[in-house]
Design an enzyme around this catalytic site. Structure first.
Site, short mmCIF file in Angstrom:
data_model
loop_
_atom_site.label_atom_id
_atom_site.label_comp_id
_atom_site.label_asym_id
_atom_site.label_seq_id
_atom_site.Cartn_x
_atom_site.Cartn_y
_atom_site.Cartn_z
N GLU A 36 -49.49 33.29 29.74
CA GLU A 36 -50.01 34.66 29.87
C GLU A 36 -48.82 35.58 29.64
OE1 GLU A 36 -50.60 37.90 30.55
OE2 GLU A 36 -50.77 37.60 32.71
N LYS A 70 -42.12 28.05 40.92
CA LYS A 70 -40.81 28.69 40.76
C LYS A 70 -41.07 30.19 40.62
CE LYS A 70 -37.96 30.34 38.33
NZ LYS A 70 -37.39 31.72 38.51
N GLU A 77 -44.43 45.85 23.40
CA GLU A 77 -44.68 45.97 24.84
C GLU A 77 -43.45 46.63 25.48
OE1 GLU A 77 -44.79 42.44 27.43
OE2 GLU A 77 -46.69 43.23 28.18
N CYS A 137 -48.97 43.21 32.88
CA CYS A 137 -49.28 42.54 31.61
C CYS A 137 -50.46 43.21 30.93
CB CYS A 137 -49.53 41.07 31.83
SG CYS A 137 -50.66 40.75 33.19
#
Ligand code: NDP
Length: 485
Positions: A256, A181, A387, A290
């Site tokens: 992750e 997906k 983040e 990331c």
């Protein structure tokens, strides 16, 4: 601008059982070019019924042709897919640039990485094996590595090709059948990848791609009783939902989830060597990475020099449309632009060392943001802990190694870190004590090689992708103990 001339596959269909099929919802979603804000094509809005069809196709593939392939045969197909991808570098890079907004040279690097993953996992497929274990007299004991079965892959929009390469590549090499997906904001190269796999003879059902919304297709995938492993890359909030959903069927999950990765620059570092890494690791893909290095920790003896040099780099950064191939492209969406802007607002009382430059003639509808370097940022400030996922870096001073370590380990994340120092003993001490899935010494990222296991701790997630570790993660281990006297 539309994409009619760029596509050799149908973007508004799902890829199920080796065929292009309309979503059972009959609905589509607009695919927006972040450089202009304009819709460039429509993609299928897959739903639970499409996921069901994809899982059925994967089940049949495992019973049928794909499940009967030897490891060497699986490897050959993946290797051929890697070679096929290399014949389409320009087309795939252009698609990724239009879809994600990343400058062409960065998109091109992603295509090469995708091909490299296929080559690596193609070569590794028949080198994955169990062990024999010395045991009691009269026993022969060995282990078998078996595929989980059907693996679900939920991929974000920031590096579609790289993440598909490392996760789907490893899953297929290990003998699983995959249901993918991709992100609703960037799924074109996922569909292109599926079509190239079809062209090189990947058997029907071994790989299925269902585009759509996370809350619909994504949630249906993680909740499906026929899925045996889920691999997810994305936000902490969605990752937690994915893990909870998979837990209902006690299905293993690899998460992750990004980070707040530091680079530690000591007084004895080779600053000239460090500089390009300090900046690039923060602004690559407009900071939507990331493993972006969003915190630069600098010892006081070289602090002013490092900040001045980084500021000069920032002043030269040019921001513009992906196809103009400048240093920084737009962010993925208006939503991401708002998110990053709200972080910049939180930094209004902080000292700004420098900003990059948005080209004057960028399209009005594009999602551009000025790269910003903050200096003298307290380690406890939101910009130094959360983040941001935009081209924003903070520089934090420190006095000694102990303080640097405390700051480095002072967030909830632990994905990547780097140490810039000529002191070998310090390098070894810190490499052990930094909370991070990867530690780099006098570099950052090491070129991102397919060979290097990757993953985090804490809110950066768990499980490892890339290298042989990914193959272990995509298999389950069976122990066989034979008593023969
Ligand atoms: P998400 O984590 O929500 O999206 C990642 C993937 O998960 C997408 O394919 C998304 O689908 C899918 N998804 C969303 N909801 C569900 C669900 N309930 N069940 C299963 N799958 C789901 O990230 P966003 O795109 O919303 O970005 C928000 C923030 O996440 C960013 O600002 C950034 O901080 C972080 N992020 C981190 C990434 C990383 O590499 N670690 C990558 C992307 C984002 P869809 O998008 O189609 O709805």
């Amino acid at each position: 601008m539309t994409l009619e001339n760029d596509l050799w596959f149908n973007p508004n269909k799902c890829f199920i059982n080796g065929r292009w099929i309309q979503s059972q919802s009959g609905k589509t979603l607009p695919m927006v070019d972040p450089s202009t804000g304009e819709t460039i094509c429509e993609i299928a809005r897959g739903n639970a019924a499409d996921i069901d069809a994809a899982v059925n196709a994967a089940t049949d593939a495992l019973i049928g042709e794909w499940g009967q392939k030897t490891a060497a045969e699986r490897g050959r197909i993946l290797t051929a897919l890697g070679q096929k991808i290399l014949t389409k570098v320009d087309e795939l890079a252009r698609l990724e640039a239009l879809d994600v907004g990343k400058p062409l040279k960065q998109a091109r690097a992603d295509v090469l990485a995708l091909a490299r993953y296929m080559e690596f996992y193609g070569g590794a497929a028949d080198k994955l094996h169990g062990d024999t274990i010395p045991y009691l007299d009269g026993y022969t004991v060995y282990t078998l590595r078996e595929p989980h079965g059907i693996t679900g892959h939920i991929v974000p929009w920031n590096y579609p090709m790289q993440i598909i390469g490392r996760s789907v590549g490893a899953a297929l090499a290990a003998g699983n059948a995959a249901v993918l997906k991709p992100a609703e904001e960037a799924c074109l190269t996922a569909l292109a990848f599926a079509d190239l796999a079809r062209q090189v003879g990947l058997p029907e059902g071994a790989l299925n791609v269902v585009p759509g919304l996370g809350a619909e297709a994504g949630a249906a995938l993680t909740a499906h009783a026929g899925i045996h492993h889920v691999s997810f890359t994305g936000s902490v909030a969605t990752g937690s939902l994915v893990q909870a959903s998979a837990a209902r069927h006690t299905v293993p999950v690899t998460l992750e989830l990004g980070g707040k990765s530091p680079q530690l620059v000591f007084d004895d570092a080779d600053i000239d060597a460090a500089l390009p890494f300090l900046v690039n690791a923060g602004i690559q893909n407009a900071g939507q990475t990331c493993s972006a290095s969003s915190r630069i920790l600098v010892q006081r003896g070289v602090y002013d020099h490092v900040v001045n040099q980084m500021a000069k780099c920032y002043q030269n950064l040019r921001v513009g449309p992906a196809l103009n191939d400048l240093d920084v492209g737009p962010l993925i969406s208006a939503r991401q632009q708002q998110l990053v802007s709200s972080f910049l607002d939180q930094g209004q009382d902080l000292e700004v060392a420098a900003k990059g430059v948005i080209e004057k003639d960028v399209p009005n509808g594009g999602f551009y943001i000025q790269p910003t370097l903050f200096t003298n940022v307290p380690a406890t400030h939101a910009l130094a802990r959360d983040e941001i996922f935009g081209p924003v870096q903070v520089v934090i001073p420190f006095d000694d190694e102990a303080e640097a370590l405390a700051i480095a380990n002072g967030t909830d994340y632990g994905l990547v870190a780097s140490i810039w120092s000529r002191d070998g003993a310090r390098q070894m001490r810190l490499a052990r004590s930094i909370k991070s899935g990867q530690v780099f010494i006098n570099n950052y990222g090491a070129g991102g090689g397919a060979e290097l296991p990757f993953g985090g701790s804490g809110k950066s997630g768990h499980g490892r992708e890339k290298g042989f570790e990914a193959l272990y993660g995509f298999t389950k281990l069976k122990t066989v103990a034979a008593y023969h006297g």
